[in-house]
Structures are given as structure tokens and as C-alpha cells.
Write a protein that holds these residues in place. Structure first.
Motif, PDB file in Angstrom:
ATOM      1  N   VAL A 443      12.440  12.176 -12.825  1.00  0.00           N
ATOM      2  CA  VAL A 443      12.054  11.177 -13.816  1.00  0.00           C
ATOM      3  C   VAL A 443      11.223  11.855 -14.893  1.00  0.00           C
ATOM      4  CG1 VAL A 443      10.886   8.983 -14.232  1.00  0.00           C
ATOM      5  CG2 VAL A 443      12.038   9.385 -12.036  1.00  0.00           C
ATOM      6  N   ALA A 444      11.554  11.559 -16.170  1.00  0.00           N
ATOM      7  CA  ALA A 444      10.800  12.102 -17.303  1.00  0.00           C
ATOM      8  C   ALA A 444      10.505  10.968 -18.269  1.00  0.00           C
ATOM      9  CB  ALA A 444      11.570  13.209 -18.008  1.00  0.00           C
ATOM     10  N   GLY A 445       9.329  10.979 -18.874  1.00  0.00           N
ATOM     11  CA  GLY A 445       8.978   9.938 -19.834  1.00  0.00           C
ATOM     12  C   GLY A 445       7.665  10.241 -20.523  1.00  0.00           C
ATOM     13  N   ASN A 446       7.331   9.364 -21.463  1.00  0.00           N
ATOM     14  CA  ASN A 446       6.083   9.531 -22.218  1.00  0.00           C
ATOM     15  C   ASN A 446       5.294   8.231 -22.300  1.00  0.00           C
ATOM     16  OD1 ASN A 446       7.684   8.050 -23.922  1.00  0.00           O
ATOM     17  ND2 ASN A 446       7.641   9.509 -25.614  1.00  0.00           N
ATOM     18  N   GLY A 447       5.541   7.302 -21.405  1.00  0.00           N
ATOM     19  CA  GLY A 447       4.837   6.036 -21.433  1.00  0.00           C
ATOM     20  C   GLY A 447       5.614   4.946 -22.130  1.00  0.00           C
ATOM     21  N   LEU A 448       6.350   5.293 -23.194  1.00  0.00           N
ATOM     22  CA  LEU A 448       7.171   4.329 -23.922  1.00  0.00           C
ATOM     23  C   LEU A 448       8.618   4.372 -23.476  1.00  0.00           C
ATOM     24  CD1 LEU A 448       5.760   4.869 -27.541  1.00  0.00           C
ATOM     25  CD2 LEU A 448       5.169   3.063 -25.905  1.00  0.00           C
ATOM     26  N   LEU A 449       9.101   5.589 -23.205  1.00  0.00           N
ATOM     27  CA  LEU A 449      10.480   5.780 -22.789  1.00  0.00           C
ATOM     28  C   LEU A 449      10.513   6.516 -21.467  1.00  0.00           C
ATOM     29  CD1 LEU A 449      12.022   6.910 -26.197  1.00  0.00           C
ATOM     30  CD2 LEU A 449      12.253   4.661 -25.149  1.00  0.00           C
ATOM     31  N   GLN A 450      11.557   6.265 -20.699  1.00  0.00           N
ATOM     32  CA  GLN A 450      11.700   6.935 -19.422  1.00  0.00           C
ATOM     33  C   GLN A 450      13.169   7.093 -19.092  1.00  0.00           C
ATOM     34  OE1 GLN A 450       8.974   6.121 -15.973  1.00  0.00           O
ATOM     35  NE2 GLN A 450      10.840   5.313 -15.033  1.00  0.00           N
ATOM     36  N   VAL A 451      13.550   8.286 -18.633  1.00  0.00           N
ATOM     37  CA  VAL A 451      14.915   8.553 -18.202  1.00  0.00           C
ATOM     38  C   VAL A 451      14.860   9.192 -16.833  1.00  0.00           C
ATOM     39  CG1 VAL A 451      15.845   8.805 -20.540  1.00  0.00           C
ATOM     40  CG2 VAL A 451      14.916  10.807 -19.361  1.00  0.00           C
ATOM     41  N   GLN A 452      15.957   9.086 -16.106  1.00  0.00           N
ATOM     42  CA  GLN A 452      16.006   9.669 -14.776  1.00  0.00           C
ATOM     43  C   GLN A 452      17.397  10.218 -14.494  1.00  0.00           C
ATOM     44  OE1 GLN A 452      14.787   6.283 -12.437  1.00  0.00           O
ATOM     45  NE2 GLN A 452      16.909   5.666 -12.041  1.00  0.00           N
ATOM     46  N   THR A 453      17.432  11.249 -13.647  1.00  0.00           N
ATOM     47  CA  THR A 453      18.694  11.899 -13.277  1.00  0.00           C
ATOM     48  C   THR A 453      18.672  12.168 -11.785  1.00  0.00           C
ATOM     49  OG1 THR A 453      18.880  12.954 -15.442  1.00  0.00           O
ATOM     50  CG2 THR A 453      20.172  13.893 -13.654  1.00  0.00           C
ATOM     51  N   ASN A 454      19.749  11.821 -11.095  1.00  0.00           N
ATOM     52  CA  ASN A 454      19.850  12.022  -9.655  1.00  0.00           C
ATOM     53  C   ASN A 454      20.225  13.459  -9.318  1.00  0.00           C
ATOM     54  OD1 ASN A 454      19.283   9.282  -9.165  1.00  0.00           O
ATOM     55  ND2 ASN A 454      21.443   8.738  -9.415  1.00  0.00           N
ATOM     56  N   SER A 455      19.750  13.921  -8.169  1.00  0.00           N
ATOM     57  CA  SER A 455      20.071  15.261  -7.692  1.00  0.00           C
ATOM     58  C   SER A 455      19.978  15.267  -6.171  1.00  0.00           C
ATOM     59  CB  SER A 455      19.129  16.300  -8.325  1.00  0.00           C
ATOM     60  OG  SER A 455      19.559  17.607  -7.991  1.00  0.00           O
ATOM     61  N   GLN A 456      20.037  16.455  -5.555  1.00  0.00           N
ATOM     62  CA  GLN A 456      19.924  16.574  -4.081  1.00  0.00           C
ATOM     63  C   GLN A 456      18.971  17.710  -3.729  1.00  0.00           C
ATOM     64  OE1 GLN A 456      23.295  16.962  -5.372  1.00  0.00           O
ATOM     65  NE2 GLN A 456      23.596  14.732  -5.363  1.00  0.00           N
ATOM     66  N   PHE A 457      18.387  17.539  -2.523  1.00  0.00           N
ATOM     67  CA  PHE A 457      17.569  18.603  -1.936  1.00  0.00           C
ATOM     68  C   PHE A 457      18.268  19.066  -0.674  1.00  0.00           C
ATOM     69  CE2 PHE A 457      14.294  20.409   0.724  1.00  0.00           C
ATOM     70  CZ  PHE A 457      13.541  21.156  -0.155  1.00  0.00           C
ATOM     71  N   PHE A 458      18.580  20.372  -0.613  1.00  0.00           N
ATOM     72  CA  PHE A 458      19.344  20.920   0.508  1.00  0.00           C
ATOM     73  C   PHE A 458      18.400  21.658   1.466  1.00  0.00           C
ATOM     74  CE2 PHE A 458      22.476  20.341  -2.761  1.00  0.00           C
ATOM     75  CZ  PHE A 458      23.619  19.959  -2.076  1.00  0.00           C
ATOM     76  N   SER A 459      18.728  21.584   2.763  1.00  0.00           N
ATOM     77  CA  SER A 459      17.960  22.262   3.800  1.00  0.00           C
ATOM     78  C   SER A 459      18.909  22.643   4.936  1.00  0.00           C
ATOM     79  CB  SER A 459      16.846  21.357   4.316  1.00  0.00           C
ATOM     80  OG  SER A 459      17.392  20.174   4.900  1.00  0.00           O
ATOM     81  N   PRO A 460      18.467  23.525   5.857  1.00  0.00           N
ATOM     82  CA  PRO A 460      19.369  23.903   6.964  1.00  0.00           C
ATOM     83  C   PRO A 460      19.689  22.696   7.849  1.00  0.00           C
ATOM     84  CG  PRO A 460      17.516  25.406   6.763  1.00  0.00           C
ATOM     85  CD  PRO A 460      17.209  24.247   5.889  1.00  0.00           C
ATOM     86  N   SER A 461      20.856  22.749   8.460  1.00  0.00           N
ATOM     87  CA  SER A 461      21.257  21.683   9.384  1.00  0.00           C
ATOM     88  C   SER A 461      20.407  21.785  10.640  1.00  0.00           C
ATOM     89  CB  SER A 461      22.740  21.791   9.746  1.00  0.00           C
ATOM     90  OG  SER A 461      23.532  21.684   8.585  1.00  0.00           O
ATOM     91  N   ARG A 462      20.033  20.642  11.155  1.00  0.00           N
ATOM     92  CA  ARG A 462      19.204  20.641  12.363  1.00  0.00           C
ATOM     93  C   ARG A 462      20.012  20.211  13.579  1.00  0.00           C
ATOM     94  NH1 ARG A 462      13.568  17.728  11.704  1.00  0.00           N
ATOM     95  NH2 ARG A 462      13.411  18.811  13.701  1.00  0.00           N
TER      96      ARG A 462
END
Length: 462
Positions: A443-462
Motif C-alpha cells: 500500500v502506498a499513499g500520501n493521506g489524500l490518495l492511496q493505491v495498493q498492489t497484491n503480491s506473494q511472500f514465498f517460504s520453504p514448504s513445511r
């Protein structure tokens, strides 16, 4: 511009048709329609030549910067992702042109088309140096002399100067005008910029100085398909044959009805003032650009003869047949609805446009890595785009996983119309991770505007 004397003998026409060996000698004409056309033409040229020099927030207000792939329109910067706005604008313009054509015929060609505006400008220069249509015809047929040399040479020199100025101005909408002017004066302009200036100058010189009506009659596609938009209720410059026929010269104050004549005295002035050299009395023709010059000439002649004006006028076919023009009809309503629909979509797209963007790129070399402390680390590059004309301060964060640790800058200042890349990394304790792939959101913004972009966090399989 040339005036017609009220004492001219209109009972006999001594002037030839304006076309001589393929060249159209257009006679000067004044009148209400020509005043409107000239006003619109000078206004459009003023806007064209002043446009690249307008400033907004310290930079060129109108700049279609192809090199940087962004368009600056006063306080708005349009990026490649916003080209749907341009497409919508072109669709609005197209449906607007279709609507006007159905209602008023080819008024675009006669009053707004750059080919027409520049052609009349070049003809104006020609008249000032070489004289009226008859004098120009005689001068062109005369053998070369000092008088012909300086008049013809001066005309072409002014045409070339206008063309170079036009070519420079056109390129200045794509290259910063001040820098381009400085480079051209100092002979240090790049080859590509210089080529386009010369290319568009040559096109202007040939089109407006030499080809003129040829562009309208043989090369412009609009003159070919515009008839598909016409109907019996379309207003266009028309000759009232019922009133004008049978043609014939006569003296003033003559009873035309007693002679079996109509109001047309066959003075041929409507042909002499036509920029494409057609005879409007032959009916609707694709060469006609609806400039109204023939209507002004005919009105002037009718006034001199003591007859009512309007023998040649803007009228519909139904009106000439004695009926009443229908303003609301399926074709006109259809184009109007489409124009309104496209306008609504354009306004909505422009209003919903967010003047900032956030793009997230993962490390392409590896999905994750393990740190020396045994934690799992993912790295990202955040691209923050400022689409406004002022510098903006943005704060960046991540949501979706409370256990993530952020490493890298969280606040950044992005200059006007620029993109800033942020390299950041996210780390997490592998024993606190539930899945090998976790959905996260930047999420990025300046108080007046805000945008967001989805992503993933990868880790080893358990």
C-alpha cells in the motif's frame, strides 16, 4: 480582400471560369460566412502557434513527449497506461464530427480543417503580392520579367517561411519548444528533429501552396464517405433551382418573369469564388467544402439586382423541395446518443483516474533466501509513479502478514511526472508461517490518495 463595386455591370459576365490548366484562381469574396470562416481560421492558427509556448508549473503545458512516453496536458500527465483516455477522446471527436456532418454537412472542411485554413492563408498572401484572380492569371501566363520575378519569388519565399514556422510549431508539440528553437538557431538540432521540421514544412508548402483542392477532391477520404451521412434534412450550401432557373443575364430593374427568367443572372461569380472550382448550381458535389463563399457572392449579386438574397444558401434538400427540415431524425439522434455515451464514459474514466501508481516486481533470481539467523527473506522492487505536476511524498507499507519485518525506506519523495524505484526486503520467522505462499498487499499513499498492489511472500514448504 477584393471588393465588388455596386456599379459593376452584371448583365454580362466577362470573367472566365476559375480553373485554368488545373490551377484554380480563387476570386476574393467578402460576406457574413467569410467573416465567420476568417475569424475561426485566425483563431485556430493563433491557438496552434501559441500552444507550444504555454507554460504550466514551470514546464511546457502541451507536450506529447514520445521519447519519455508521457503526454503533458496542462496539469495532467498521461502515461501509456492511460491511453484509453486518448482512445475515448478520439471516439468522442469522431462521433461529434459525424453528428455535425449529419446536421450541417461538411462545415468541418470549410471552416475548421487545417488544409482549408492554411490554403486560404496562402491564397491571401498570393493576393497581396500578385493581385486579384484575373491579375494572377495574367501574371502566370506572362513571360518572365523583373516584376513577375519579384512578385512570384516573394510569394514563394513567404510561403516557405510560413511552412517552416508551421513545421517547427508542429514538431514543438512533441519536442520541448524552447530547446528545439535554441538547437535550430545554433544548428545543433538532432537529425531526427530536423528531418521532421523540414518534412512537415514541405508538406505544408506543397499542400497549401500547390495541391490545395487536389487534397480535398482526390486524397481526403472524408470527402468520399461523407455522403453516407447525408440525408434529405442535412443543411449544406445549395442552389435553389426552382427560384433561379431559367438563368440569363439582364439589366437591373428588369422584369425577369416577363422574360421567362429566374433570379440567377448567370454572372458566374459563385464559380469564381469557389476554392475547388465547382459550380454549385450543378447540385450537391463531393468537392464542395461548405465554405459558403458562393452564398456570399450570390447574396451580393442579388442585393445589387434588387432581388431577395438566399438564392444560394445553407438549406436542406427537403427545404428546397418546399418542405420543412426535420431536426430530430433517427440518424441524428443515433449519433447524438453515441456522442453523449462516449462523453459520459470519458468523463468517468478521467474522474476515476488515480494520479499515482504502484508496481511491484519480485526478485527474479530466487523466490526466497534464508538469512544467517534462519529467517526467510523475500526481496522486491517497488515502482512508484507520480502522475501529477508537483513533487509528492508517499509512505509505503505492507499488509496481510503481521509477522513480516520491513527492511528499506518507508517514505519517499517522487518528483513531478517521474518514477522512483524502491528496493526493499521482507523477512519472517519460518516457524510463524502457516503456508509456503502467503498473499500480501503493498500500500502506498500520501493521506489524500492511496493505491495498493497484491503480491506473494514465498517460504520453504513445511
Amino acid at each position: 480582400m477584393e471588393k465588388y463595386s455596386s456599379q459593376i455591370d452584371v448583365s454580362v459576365c466577362t470573367e472566365p471560369r476559375p480553373i485554368d490548366q488545373g490551377h484554380v484562381y480563387v476570386r476574393a469574396q467578402r460576406g457574413r460566412w467569410q467573416k465567420i470562416r476568417q475569424f475561426i481560421g485566425w483563431a485556430l492558427m493563433l491557438i496552434f502557434f501559441v500552444g507550444p509556448w504555454l507554460r504550466w508549473n514551470g514546464q511546457q503545458a502541451l507536450l506529447l513527449d514520445l521519447e519519455q512516453q508521457r503526454f503533458h496536458l496542462f496539469g495532467i500527465t498521461i502515461w501509456p497506461q492511460d491511453l484509453t483516455l486518448l482512445a475515448l477522446f478520439l471516439m468522442v471527436s469522431a462521433f461529434g464530427l459525424f453528428l455535425v456532418t449529419v446536421f450541417l454537412g461538411r462545415v468541418w472542411c470549410g471552416y475548421l480543417c487545417p488544409q482549408t485554413v492554411w490554403t486560404f492563408w496562402f491564397i491571401w498572401v498570393e493576393e497581396k503580392l500578385e493581385g486579384s484572380a484575373n491579375k494572377r492569371r495574367q501574371l502566370h501566363k506572362a513571360p518572365w520579367s523583373l516584376n513577375k520575378l519579384w512578385r512570384t519569388g516573394g510569394k514563394h519565399l513567404i510561403w516557405l517561411l510560413i511552412s517552416l514556422l508551421s513545421g517547427f510549431t508542429f514538431v514543438a508539440y512533441f519536442v520541448p519548444a524552447a530547446a528545439l528553437a535554441t538547437d535550430l538557431v545554433q544548428f545543433s538540432a538532432g537529425l531526427l528533429s530536423s528531418f521532421w521540421v523540414v518534412f512537415f514544412a514541405l508538406c505544408t508548402y506543397l499542400n497549401a501552396g500547390w495541391m490545395r483542392a487536389i487534397m480535398c477532391t482526390h486524397m481526403c477520404p472524408y470527402s468520399r464517405f461523407q455522403s453516407a451521412m447525408f440525408d434529405k434534412d442535412t443543411y449544406s450550401v445549395s442552389y435553389d433551382a426552382k427560384r433561379g432557373e431559367r438563368r440569363g443575364p439582364r439589366a437591373r430593374n428588369t422584369d425577369a418573369a416577363a422574360l421567362g427568367l429566374g433570379d440567377c443572372i448567370d454572372c458566374n461569380l459563385c464559380v469564381q469564388v469557389c476554392p475547388t472550382g465547382i459550380d454549385i448550381r450543378d447540385g450537391l458535389q463531393y468537392e464542395c467544402i461548405n465554405c459558403g463563399a458562393c452564398a456570399d457572392a450570390c447574396d451580393q449579386t442579388m442585393s445589387q439586382m434588387g432581388s431577395a438574397t438566399g438564392l444560394i444558401r445553407y438549406a436542406s434538400e427537403r427545404q428546397l423541395e418546399g418542405g420543412k427540415t426535420r431536426l430530430l431524425r433517427p440518424k441524428l439522434v443515433g449519433y447524438g446518443i453515441m456522442l453523449l455515451l462516449m462523453l459520459v464514459v470519458l468523463v468517468y474514466a478521467a474522474a476515476s483516474r488515480v494520479p499515482m501508481a504502484l508496481d511491484v516486481q519480485r526478485d527474479r533470481n530466487q523466490l526466497y533466501r534464508e538469512t544467517t539467523q534462519g529467517w526467510v527473506e523475500n526481496t522486491y522492487i517497488l515502482k512508484l509513479s507520480n502522475r501529477t505536476q508537483q513533487p509528492q511524498d508517499y509512505r509505503v507499507r505492507v499488509t496481510g502478514m503481521d509477522t513480516l519485518r520491513w527492511t528499506g525506506p518507508e517514505e519517499v519523495t517522487v518528483p513531478a511526472g517521474e518514477i522512483v524505484n524502491l528496493s526493499i526486503s521482507l523477512t519472517a520467522d519460518p516457524y510463524q508461517l502457516q503456508n509456503s505462499i502467503q498473499a500480501i498487499t503493498f500500500v502506498a499513499g500520501n493521506g489524500l490518495l492511496q493505491v495498493q498492489t497484491n503480491s506473494q511472500f514465498f517460504s520453504p514448504s513445511r
